[in-house]
Design an enzyme around this catalytic site. Structure first.
Site, mmCIF file in Angstrom:
data_model
loop_
_atom_site.group_PDB
_atom_site.id
_atom_site.type_symbol
_atom_site.label_atom_id
_atom_site.label_comp_id
_atom_site.label_asym_id
_atom_site.label_seq_id
_atom_site.Cartn_x
_atom_site.Cartn_y
_atom_site.Cartn_z
ATOM 1 N N HIS A 239 17.954 11.770 -7.748
ATOM 2 C CA HIS A 239 17.757 13.106 -8.309
ATOM 3 C C HIS A 239 19.050 13.748 -8.774
ATOM 4 O O HIS A 239 19.029 14.810 -9.386
ATOM 5 C CB HIS A 239 17.079 14.031 -7.285
ATOM 6 C CG HIS A 239 18.002 14.462 -6.194
ATOM 7 N ND1 HIS A 239 18.318 13.649 -5.137
ATOM 8 C CD2 HIS A 239 18.699 15.606 -6.003
ATOM 9 C CE1 HIS A 239 19.169 14.266 -4.342
ATOM 10 N NE2 HIS A 239 19.425 15.461 -4.843
HETATM 11 C C1 UD1 Z 1 18.958 20.767 -5.069
HETATM 12 C C2 UD1 Z 1 20.337 20.777 -4.424
HETATM 13 C C3 UD1 Z 1 20.717 19.373 -4.010
HETATM 14 C C4 UD1 Z 1 19.640 18.739 -3.176
HETATM 15 C C5 UD1 Z 1 18.331 18.789 -3.946
HETATM 16 C C6 UD1 Z 1 17.202 18.183 -3.171
HETATM 17 C C7 UD1 Z 1 21.918 22.430 -5.277
HETATM 18 C C8 UD1 Z 1 23.140 22.608 -6.091
HETATM 19 N N1 UD1 Z 1 21.352 21.238 -5.342
HETATM 20 O O1 UD1 Z 1 19.099 20.033 -6.264
HETATM 21 O O2 UD1 Z 1 21.900 19.424 -3.247
HETATM 22 O O3 UD1 Z 1 19.989 17.411 -2.885
HETATM 23 O O4 UD1 Z 1 18.033 20.157 -4.208
HETATM 24 O O5 UD1 Z 1 16.017 18.157 -3.869
HETATM 25 O O6 UD1 Z 1 21.523 23.340 -4.601
HETATM 26 N N2 UD1 Z 1 12.368 22.032 -9.894
HETATM 27 C C9 UD1 Z 1 11.006 22.014 -9.897
HETATM 28 N N3 UD1 Z 1 10.360 22.439 -8.775
HETATM 29 C C10 UD1 Z 1 11.014 22.878 -7.675
HETATM 30 C C11 UD1 Z 1 12.416 22.904 -7.704
HETATM 31 C C12 UD1 Z 1 13.082 22.470 -8.804
HETATM 32 O O7 UD1 Z 1 10.378 21.629 -10.861
HETATM 33 O O8 UD1 Z 1 10.359 23.249 -6.672
HETATM 34 C C13 UD1 Z 1 13.095 21.570 -11.087
HETATM 35 C C14 UD1 Z 1 13.572 22.726 -11.925
HETATM 36 O O9 UD1 Z 1 13.308 22.463 -13.245
HETATM 37 C C15 UD1 Z 1 15.067 22.762 -11.716
HETATM 38 C C16 UD1 Z 1 15.399 21.341 -11.295
HETATM 39 O O10 UD1 Z 1 14.217 20.820 -10.689
HETATM 40 O O11 UD1 Z 1 15.761 23.158 -12.839
HETATM 41 C C17 UD1 Z 1 16.531 21.292 -10.340
HETATM 42 O O12 UD1 Z 1 16.310 22.134 -9.211
HETATM 43 P P1 UD1 Z 1 17.540 22.805 -8.432
HETATM 44 O O13 UD1 Z 1 17.104 23.485 -7.212
HETATM 45 O O14 UD1 Z 1 18.376 23.550 -9.392
HETATM 46 O O15 UD1 Z 1 18.431 21.576 -8.001
HETATM 47 P P2 UD1 Z 1 18.021 20.164 -7.427
HETATM 48 O O16 UD1 Z 1 18.374 19.141 -8.425
HETATM 49 O O17 UD1 Z 1 16.639 20.155 -6.869
#
Ligand code: UD1
Length: 426
Positions: A239
């Site tokens: 991821h």
């Molecule tokens: C976050 C953490 C990372 C962790 C990961 C676990 C930070 C900087 N990163 O990364 O350390 O390893 O979580 O999963 O805090 N999205 C969805 N549904 C959700 C959440 C996110 O669709 O419930 C999508 C969104 O489009 C978003 C993308 O995933 O833009 C990334 O989500 P985000 O929370 O920004 O970071 P992660 O890559 O999940």
């Protein structure tokens, strides 16, 4: 004492659950043992759970509350996704109001996600009165360092640790890192790993998961023709933006796994970001299960002999069940490196560094980077081994959260006494 715990993203939930359980145990004990009800109430901990909403999908959040028996958060900030700046700022603005309204004695922050740093910054700058009083900041899983500042988590870790008052570490390297950064020794407590507390507490329960049957990973006629056996399979998670947002890196990793996939199924529960990239890049994986495409079925009830089985993100118990029975795990996650070490499952980490060196020292984890030849080589090396050692890192014994709560109570009751002295006495 009033403790406020923050969770925000998927890897936070399993780290916070044992802390909440340890608070409940403490409360039950003081209420039943205290000579009078008033004293019991005095010694009990009032707890508030805040969910920032950084992760909000049912599969990324609610499923974990169900599996880990987490209470419904009293406060939900609903920040959702955004750039790092937008997400962090949104959490900060909303969390400040929560702190002012609740005035906790301690704020417990876990891990290294944006929610962790955002709440640390707010807590260190808040002022409840003219004397500038504010809650103590307790950081759980402090001191881990990849020494790669291109990782957003590394920045979150360094900055959170710099403003924390109590730093709870999971391994020896973290203690040394913090000392090298000038953190006072008496702020640091080597307590073990609350994520491993969750794993040990749920390990047996995970066996009731139906995921092995759902993915058709059991085959008839194992054990000399009787009963069922588990088809050897690998488990993959990816991821990190550096791995999945760039077509070249993503393709390299998948190509590095092709040899493995030609002989064994690789189960791949994909994070929403990863799923989106797979679709955008038009990467054609061989896909089975209730997935978007169905693996060409030969009509048999078994899983395919190889290929990558793409699934939605899985809940905690389903994923734990799959990890327990996997012959190999391939991941870019931090937590899975630790969980596989605890389970004695070989792990190939598709990153160039790890902030969890104990997993490499214990022999379960190989850091392969993202070069396809190095990935193939690491997979081969693991598969050629006769057995993987199963040593548990120090204090990964299921009691980290109780140690944290005991330390917080000491810090609250004896604010002037050296916590280092306390820990020596404990
Ligand atoms: C976050 C953490 C990372 C962790 C990961 C676990 C930070 C900087 N990163 O990364 O350390 O390893 O979580 O999963 O805090 N999205 C969805 N549904 C959700 C959440 C996110 O669709 O419930 C999508 C969104 O489009 C978003 C993308 O995933 O833009 C990334 O989500 P985000 O929370 O920004 O970071 P992660 O890559 O999940």
């Amino acid at each position: 004492m009033n403790i406020l715990t923050v969770v925000g993203a998927r890897p936070n939930f399993m780290k916070a659950a044992p802390i909440i359980a340890a608070i409940n145990q403490h409360n039950q004990r003081v209420l039943s043992e205290s000579p009078d009800q008033h004293q019991g109430q005095e010694e009990a901990i009032q707890h508030i759970l805040v969910h920032t909403g950084q992760h909000y999908d049912d599969l990324m959040s609610n499923a974990f509350f169900r599996d880990l028996d987490l209470p419904k958060p009293q406060v939900y900030l609903g920040v959702g996704s955004g750039s790092h700046a937008v997400q962090t700022a949104e959490i900060m603005t909303k969390f400040e109001q929560v702190l002012l309204a609740n005035r906790p004695a301690v704020v417990v922050l876990v891990g290294d996600v944006n929610s962790t740093l955002a709440c640390a910054l707010v807590t260190t700058k808040i002022s409840f009165d003219s004397a500038g009083s504010r809650p103590l900041i307790a950081h759980v899983e402090a001191g881990l360092r990849s020494f790669d500042r291109a990782m957003p988590e590394e920045i979150n870790r360094i900055l959170t640790d710099q403003v924390s008052d109590l730093l709870f570490v999971t391994e020896d390297s973290a203690l040394h890192n913090l000392r090298n950064e000038g953190v006072a020794r008496d702020k640091i407590h080597f307590v073990g790993n609350t994520m491993i507390d969750s794993l040990l507490a749920c390990k047996e329960r995970a066996e009731s998961s139906a995921i092995m049957d759902k993915l058709r990973l059991r085959m008839q006629g194992g054990n000399n023709g009787a009963g069922t056996a588990i088809r050897p399979y690998a488990l993959l998670t990816l991821h990190r933006p550096s791995n999945v947002d760039d077509l070249g890196s993503f393709r390299n990793i998948v190509e590095g796994l092709e040899e493995l996939a030609s002989s064994h199924p690789i189960v791949f529960p994909a994070h929403p970001r990863t799923r989106r990239r797979l679709e955008e890049f038009g990467m054609r994986l061989r896909v089975a299960l209730d997935g978007i495409d169905v693996y060409p079925s030969d009509g048999s009830a078994a899983a395919p002999l190889g290929g990558i089985i793409l699934t939605d993100p899985l809940g905690y118990l389903d994923f734990l069940c799959l990890m327990k029975h996997a012959m190999l795990v391939v991941t870019d996650s931090g937590g899975i490196q630790e969980e596989s070490t605890c389970l004695g499952i070989p792990c190939v980490t598709v990153r160039n560094s790890t902030e969890r060196p104990v997993t490499v020292e214990k022999g379960t984890n190989l850091i392969a980077g993202t070069d396809k030849e190095r990935i193939k080589d690491a997979v081969r090396r693991h598969l050629a081994r006769k057995s993987v050692p199963q040593p548990l890192p120090e204090k990964w014994d299921g009691r980290a959260a109780s140690r944290i709560i005991a330390t917080l109570i000491h810090a609250h009751v004896h604010p002037k006494r050296s916590l280092f002295e306390e820990s020596l006495l404990a």
